[in-house]
Design an enzyme around this catalytic site. Structure first.
Site, PDB file in Angstrom:
ATOM      1  N   ARG A 119       0.840  -1.205   0.000  1.00  0.00           N
ATOM      2  CA  ARG A 119       0.000   0.000   0.000  1.00  0.00           C
ATOM      3  C   ARG A 119       0.873   1.252   0.000  1.00  0.00           C
ATOM      4  O   ARG A 119       1.938   1.297   0.628  1.00  0.00           O
ATOM      5  CB  ARG A 119      -0.898   0.016   1.256  1.00  0.00           C
ATOM      6  CG  ARG A 119      -1.908  -1.117   1.258  1.00  0.00           C
ATOM      7  CD  ARG A 119      -2.897  -1.055   2.373  1.00  0.00           C
ATOM      8  NE  ARG A 119      -2.251  -0.778   3.651  1.00  0.00           N
ATOM      9  CZ  ARG A 119      -2.870  -0.075   4.615  1.00  0.00           C
ATOM     10  NH1 ARG A 119      -4.071   0.419   4.405  1.00  0.00           N
ATOM     11  NH2 ARG A 119      -2.245   0.144   5.758  1.00  0.00           N
TER      12      ARG A 119
ATOM     13  N   SER B  92       8.349  -4.939   6.082  1.00  0.00           N
ATOM     14  CA  SER B  92       8.028  -6.003   7.050  1.00  0.00           C
ATOM     15  C   SER B  92       8.894  -7.234   6.902  1.00  0.00           C
ATOM     16  O   SER B  92       8.388  -8.354   6.663  1.00  0.00           O
ATOM     17  CB  SER B  92       6.561  -6.364   6.917  1.00  0.00           C
ATOM     18  OG  SER B  92       5.801  -5.188   6.847  1.00  0.00           O
TER      19      SER B  92
ATOM     20  N   ASP C 243       6.600  -3.743  10.287  1.00  0.00           N
ATOM     21  CA  ASP C 243       5.143  -3.576  10.413  1.00  0.00           C
ATOM     22  C   ASP C 243       4.672  -3.728  11.854  1.00  0.00           C
ATOM     23  O   ASP C 243       3.682  -3.109  12.267  1.00  0.00           O
ATOM     24  CB  ASP C 243       4.382  -4.526   9.477  1.00  0.00           C
ATOM     25  CG  ASP C 243       4.796  -5.967   9.628  1.00  0.00           C
ATOM     26  OD1 ASP C 243       4.173  -6.823   8.960  1.00  0.00           O
ATOM     27  OD2 ASP C 243       5.742  -6.252  10.395  1.00  0.00           O
TER      28      ASP C 243
HETATM   29  C1  0WK Z   1      -1.561  -4.776   7.712  1.00  0.00           C
HETATM   30  C2  0WK Z   1      -0.385  -3.851   7.997  1.00  0.00           C
HETATM   31  C3  0WK Z   1       0.866  -4.346   7.316  1.00  0.00           C
HETATM   32  C4  0WK Z   1       1.127  -5.779   7.741  1.00  0.00           C
HETATM   33  C5  0WK Z   1      -0.090  -6.594   7.440  1.00  0.00           C
HETATM   34  C6  0WK Z   1       0.115  -7.995   7.930  1.00  0.00           C
HETATM   35  O1  0WK Z   1      -0.682  -2.571   7.546  1.00  0.00           O
HETATM   36  O2  0WK Z   1       1.950  -3.576   7.625  1.00  0.00           O
HETATM   37  O3  0WK Z   1       2.257  -6.257   7.090  1.00  0.00           O
HETATM   38  O4  0WK Z   1      -1.231  -6.072   8.085  1.00  0.00           O
HETATM   39  O5  0WK Z   1      -0.998  -8.730   7.637  1.00  0.00           O
HETATM   40  P1  0WK Z   1      -1.172  -9.549   6.280  1.00  0.00           P
HETATM   41  O6  0WK Z   1      -1.523  -8.595   5.247  1.00  0.00           O
HETATM   42  O7  0WK Z   1       0.106 -10.255   6.047  1.00  0.00           O
HETATM   43  O8  0WK Z   1      -2.257 -10.482   6.585  1.00  0.00           O
HETATM   44  C1  BGC Z   2       8.900 -10.873   8.940  1.00  0.00           C
HETATM   45  C2  BGC Z   2       8.677  -9.771   9.943  1.00  0.00           C
HETATM   46  C3  BGC Z   2       7.266  -9.256   9.827  1.00  0.00           C
HETATM   47  C4  BGC Z   2       6.278 -10.385   9.904  1.00  0.00           C
HETATM   48  C5  BGC Z   2       4.872  -9.937   9.763  1.00  0.00           C
HETATM   49  C6  BGC Z   2       7.842 -11.901   9.049  1.00  0.00           C
HETATM   50  O1  BGC Z   2       7.974 -12.853   8.038  1.00  0.00           O
HETATM   51  O2  BGC Z   2      10.140 -11.484   9.154  1.00  0.00           O
HETATM   52  O3  BGC Z   2       9.561  -8.758   9.770  1.00  0.00           O
HETATM   53  O4  BGC Z   2       7.067  -8.368  10.871  1.00  0.00           O
HETATM   54  O5  BGC Z   2       6.546 -11.317   8.893  1.00  0.00           O
HETATM   55  O6  BGC Z   2       4.611  -9.359   8.571  1.00  0.00           O
END
Ligand code: 0WK
Ligand code: BGC
Length: 948
Positions: free
Chosen positions: A572, A633, A687
């Site tokens: 994003r 992240s 993140d």
């Molecule tokens: C939303 C956050 C972002 C993070 C994500 C993790 O804004 O920084 O990396 O959540 O959740 P995912 O999209 O991997 O389920």
């Molecule tokens: C990364 C982290 C991150 C997490 C959640 C992991 O795979 O090593 O830096 O915070 O994922 O997104």
């Protein structure tokens, strides 16, 4: 005399009652087309004239009204015995009410439909095989069967049986004598067919209403059908027979208590009594305390009307039959439908009409006052279109009634009316059951097989269709279902027990005990300590990376910032306007194609730059150089607020030339390559840090950031004094734990199951991110897939047949877990997901698949709780507090979307860290906002890395 095949069984083969008795609207009278379901007509009764097809004229059509005084006594009796369709609809409504009342724990006791759980939770799937013994208690005999199932889809079960006539008085004697007799029959049967060396499972058919508390545990509620053995009511009939068999030293072992029909979900058996069982949604069957799947419920609908609900259908004849019965006032429905009573109803109708000079005028009809002078078998013979009249003549003459032809004709009408009514009432009962099933399964239309045992009369699917138009019932009349059925249930019970044992064995390593979790917590703590220790950091699987963020927002942040959020499901780009009273965010989601994630670093950062420029274009920001906060992240060694070196990729990223590089520098170089000058990166954060900051803006107690999404990780505010890898011991520092890598040094291997190892070995970063691979969204679906493959291998699922699709990695997405575990989701929808994977899943398969998903997601939530317990306990101790109150800012699709994850995590955390009061605050706008807040702190000239 020994028989080998069911086809040898005659329709009258032993009147017995398996719990469950059927019905038929407009039974298949000789020469009558029951499928058209047209009733007999009264006027024909008077005139005894049938039409060419043997159908009576229309005056007795269903709903034809009682024409009052102009009605002859015969017409009045026949009309009373012919409920209208409207009346049947009305009574069906009452039956549905009684049925649903019977299911509920609260009102169950008041219902006339006892809805007794049978603990049969599965129907045959065709893989059943082996030898099963069956003992069947019938009205006047005991039948013992030996059934061999060959697992060929139950196409050709081998069956041997023998019938042992019961001594007359045994049904009135002691219970012990009755069960000794049954055990003796089993012993004789086994000796005759050559006592098997191996122990045999036994199915016991006991056709009386019992409170079942297990498949092999059933307490007799009350005798019926003339049985009155002492010392049995209130006792477990399985125990009684077991004791009798032990006395006989017979080799048999226990199986189950009830019989059923293969491939049918309902069973109705029209024998001496009446009853129906069906596969109910377990969660509706409150007495059973089984929340998922289905269970066969024994409706005991014979008692319908015992509360007066059928008084407007009962006729004077019915009341007389009831008064003369051994249990007046009880089982009123059974006394209108069961074969034990049909002859009696006709007898009383004849008696009544004779007393009104409408039948056997001038004859001595005292014989009609004698009970059971007319059997149901005779009623059936009299109804026959071919020689019914001749039969009537013969039977009535044998009773000394010297019947006229008119008498014979009227008696034939009575017989037909009584049987038609029995059929109509049972079809009504069946329609109520079907409508309930359709409704409870949230279906538009229910298509179901109904096993109908007992050839008394035929149930007309079309009439059931009239009363339950939303259901299509395929009635499967069958001879001798009970014996085969009981063997089936026993075999299914053994199959499901074996499957359950295999399932438990395979899932056991994933079920973590409290002690296991405390061990994980202790290991996490140990790794944290090591990670923070300058000397031992390298040994730890937790890098415990200082982030240069030393305090959470204090609300004074202001300004307009660009923010990037890379590393989760979506990339994003955001513009964040931090004002006094609110934060305004505009963002755009961009896709990072897998090829770019796994291509070159240059291409990746070029792609990121193109997205930024596209966003700036759209938001007319091209000419504004806004401070930018970059949420990146992945594990980075932070060397400053705007300098972070990538340590390794995770979550499917592997772009080359990035590891060991400063990711901010790489972004700046990409901007240069694009001659883009409107980029000013002031902060790069993980993140977890962004999430903590975003939530900290609203809750100052938020000092922990947790992500459970594609990946998982946690950061928290640690006392600087405890961060041995950095100088300075004033204030606090946010530590990015990178807990995804917890266990990469082997400390978690005891908790790694064979399924986890398979997932890890096939991942692009084998041996890395071990804790993440047990918890996060990128892997849970894959763990489930591996378990399903193993369960197919073990014949526990899908009858041992997998699909090509299921062989594909990542085909079982983690979002399927969230869907499948959604409370109240009908299991048919689970079947929908499985059929999209080309898996032919039975209902039971869906129950098992849901259990696998629940087990995998629960383990993930509990492991997360164990990790978090280590973090909050560390903070409490680091701060020398008795009690710690803290908020966790949390984000991530798995945490947010899974129906139970967050609750399971929080409940277990409370148990593992009782001295910490932890609140979870879901981040609304993601960590992009957090990155902007870090940028705001950086721009305020305040050095965020300096302690306040
Ligand atoms: C939303 C956050 C972002 C993070 C994500 C993790 O804004 O920084 O990396 O959540 O959740 P995912 O999209 O991997 O389920
Ligand atoms: C990364 C982290 C991150 C997490 C959640 C992991 O795979 O090593 O830096 O915070 O994922 O997104």
């Amino acid at each position: 005399m020994w028989e080998l095949h069911p086809s040898a069984l005659g329709p009258n083969d032993g009147p017995f009652a398996i719990v469950g008795h059927s019905c038929a609207l407009y039974p298949r009278l000789p020469g009558r087309d029951s499928d058209r379901g047209t009733p007999q007509s009264l006027s024909a009764v008077d005139t005894c004239s049938w039409d060419a097809e043997g159908r009576p004229p229309g005056s007795l059509q269903l709903g034809a009204q009682d024409r009052g005084p102009s009605c002859t006594p015969v017409q009045r009796v026949l009309l009373a015995l012919t409920p209208t369709l409207e009346k049947l609809q009305e009574v069906k409504g009452r039956v549905l009410e009684a049925l649903e009342q019977g299911l509920s724990r609260q009102s169950g006791a008041r219902s006339t439909m006892q809805m007794l759980p049978t603990f049969i939770c599965s129907t045959p799937d065709g893989t059943e095989n082996g030898d099963v013994l069956v003992a069947e208690l019938c009205q006047s005999h005991v039948r013992t069967l030996w059934v061999t199932l060959t697992g060929d889809g139950n196409q050709s079960p081998q069956l041997m049986y023998h019938v042992f006539e019961m001594p007359e008085d045994i049904t009135q004697g002691s219970g012990e004598a009755l069960f000794d007799f049954i055990a003796q029959c089993v012993k004789n049967f086994l000796e005759e067919i050559g006592n098997p060396q191996h122990r045999l499972p036994l199915g016991f058919i006991f056709p009386f209403s019992c409170r079942q508390t297990g498949l092999d545990k059933a307490e007799l509620i009350s005798w019926s059908k003339g049985f009155r053995c002492s010392d049995v009511e209130g006792k477990d009939v399985v125990q009684l027979l077991q004791a009798a068999i032990s006395k006989q030293e017979v080799g048999a072992v226990w199986g189950s208590r009830l019989g059923g029909l293969p491939h049918a979900e309902n069973l109705m058996v029209p024998r001496s009594g009446t009853n129906c069982c069906f596969m109910a949604e377990s969660h509706l069957l409150e007495m059973a305390e089984v929340t998922s799947g289905r269970m066969c419920v024994n409706s005991e609908w014979g008692c319908l009307g015992d509360d007066g609900a059928l008084d407007d259908v009962l006729t004077p004849c019915d009341h007389r039959v009831d008064q003369e019965s051994s249990n007046p006032g009880e089982r009123r429905f059974e006394k209108m439908v069961g074969s034990l009573y049909l002859g009696e109803i006709v007898r009383h109708a004849m008696l009544m009409l004779a007393s009104e000079q409408a039948l056997f005028i001038g004859r001595n009809t005292s014989i009609l006052a004698t009970k059971a002078v007319l059997t149901t078998q005779q009623v059936l013979e009299i109804m026959d279109n071919e020689d019914g009249m001749a039969k009537a003549q013969g039977i009535l003459e044998a009773l000394g009634l010297q019947p006229s032809e008119r008498d014979c004709c009227r008696v034939q009408q009575l017989c037909r009316a009584v049987v038609s009514r029995a059929a109509a009432l049972s079809a009504m009962g069946l329609a109520a059951v079907l409508s309930h099933m359709c409704r409870s399964r949230q279906l538009e239309r229910l298509v179901v097989n109904v096993g109908v045992d007992g050839g008394l009369y035929h149930t007309s699917a079309s009439v059931v269709g009239l009363l339950a138009p939303e259901c299509a019932a395929n009635l499967m009349p069958s001879a001798d279902v009970s014996g085969l059925g009981a063997a089936m249930v026993t075999a299914v019970a053994l199959r499901t027990v074996a499957q359950r044992n295999n399932m438990e064995r395979l899932l056991a390593p994933l079920r973590l005990s409290r002690t296991d979790l405390q061990r994980v917590q202790a290991l996490m703590r140990q790794e944290m300590e090591r990670g923070l220790d300058r000397e031992r950091n390298a040994e730890s699987s937790l890098r415990m990376l200082p982030t240069y963020v030393c305090h959470t927002p204090d609300g004074t942040e202001r300004g307009k910032f660009l923010a990037l959020d890379l590393g989760g499901t979506n990339f994003r780009v955001l513009v964040v306007h931090v004002a006094e009273d609110n934060i305004d965010i505009t963002n755009e989601i961009y896709v990072i194609p897998t090829a770019v994630m796994q291509g070159t670093g240059e291409a990746l950062f070029n792609h990121i730059m193109e997205c930024i420029m596209d966003f700036q274009m759209k938001q007319e920001l091209m000419d504004q150089v806004l401070p930018l906060g970059f949420t990146f992240s992945f594990p980075c060694q932070q060397l400053g607020l705007d300098k972070a070196v990538l340590l390794n990729w995770t979550k499917g990223f592997s772009a080359s030339g990035c590891v060991g590089q400063d990711v901010v520098q790489m972004l700046r170089e990409a901007a240069q390559r694009k001659q883009h000058t409107a980029l000013k990166v002031v902060a790069v954060v993980n993140d977890t840090v962004g999430t903590m900051m975003a939530c900290g803006y609203h809750d100052p107690k938020c000092e922990i950031g947790l992500i459970v999404g594609t990946g998982t990780n946690t950061c928290y505010m640690e006392e600087r004094a405890k961060v041995g890898t950095m100088d300075g011991d004033e204030g606090r520092m946010c530590i990015n734990m990178e807990w995804g890598a917890f266990g990469d040094n082997g400390c978690l291997d005891d908790f790694f199951t064979s399924f986890d190892r398979l997932v890890d070995e096939k991942s692009i970063n084998a041996g890395k991110q071990k804790f993440e691979k047990l918890i996060s969204g990128m892997y849970l679906g894959e763990i489930v897939r591996q378990i399903l493959l193993a369960l197919v291998e073990e014949q526990v699922l899908f009858c041992g047949k997998s699909s090509h699709k299921l062989q594909n990695r990542d085909i079982f997405q983690t979002k399927f877990l969230s869907t499948i575990e959604t409370p109240g989701l009908a299991l048919v929808q689970v079947q929908g997901i499985l059929s999209n994977l080309e898996l032919d899943a039975s209902y039971e398969d869906s129950v098992l698949v849901r259990e696998v998903c629940q087990t995998v997601s629960l383990r993930a939530a509990h492991l997360c709780a164990a990790g978090m317990a280590a973090v909050v306990e560390k903070m409490r101790e680091s701060r020398g507090l008795e009690q710690l109150t803290v908020t966790v800012g949390v984000d991530g699709t798995l945490y947010k979307m899974h129906p139970h994850f967050s609750r399971n995590l929080q409940q277990m955390l409370q148990e593992l860290a009782p001295l910490c009061n932890v609140t979870f605050l879901q981040s609304e706008d993601g960590s992009g906002k957090g990155a902007a807040l870090v940028a705001a702190v950086a721009c305020r000239g305040a050095d965020p890395s300096s302690p306040q």
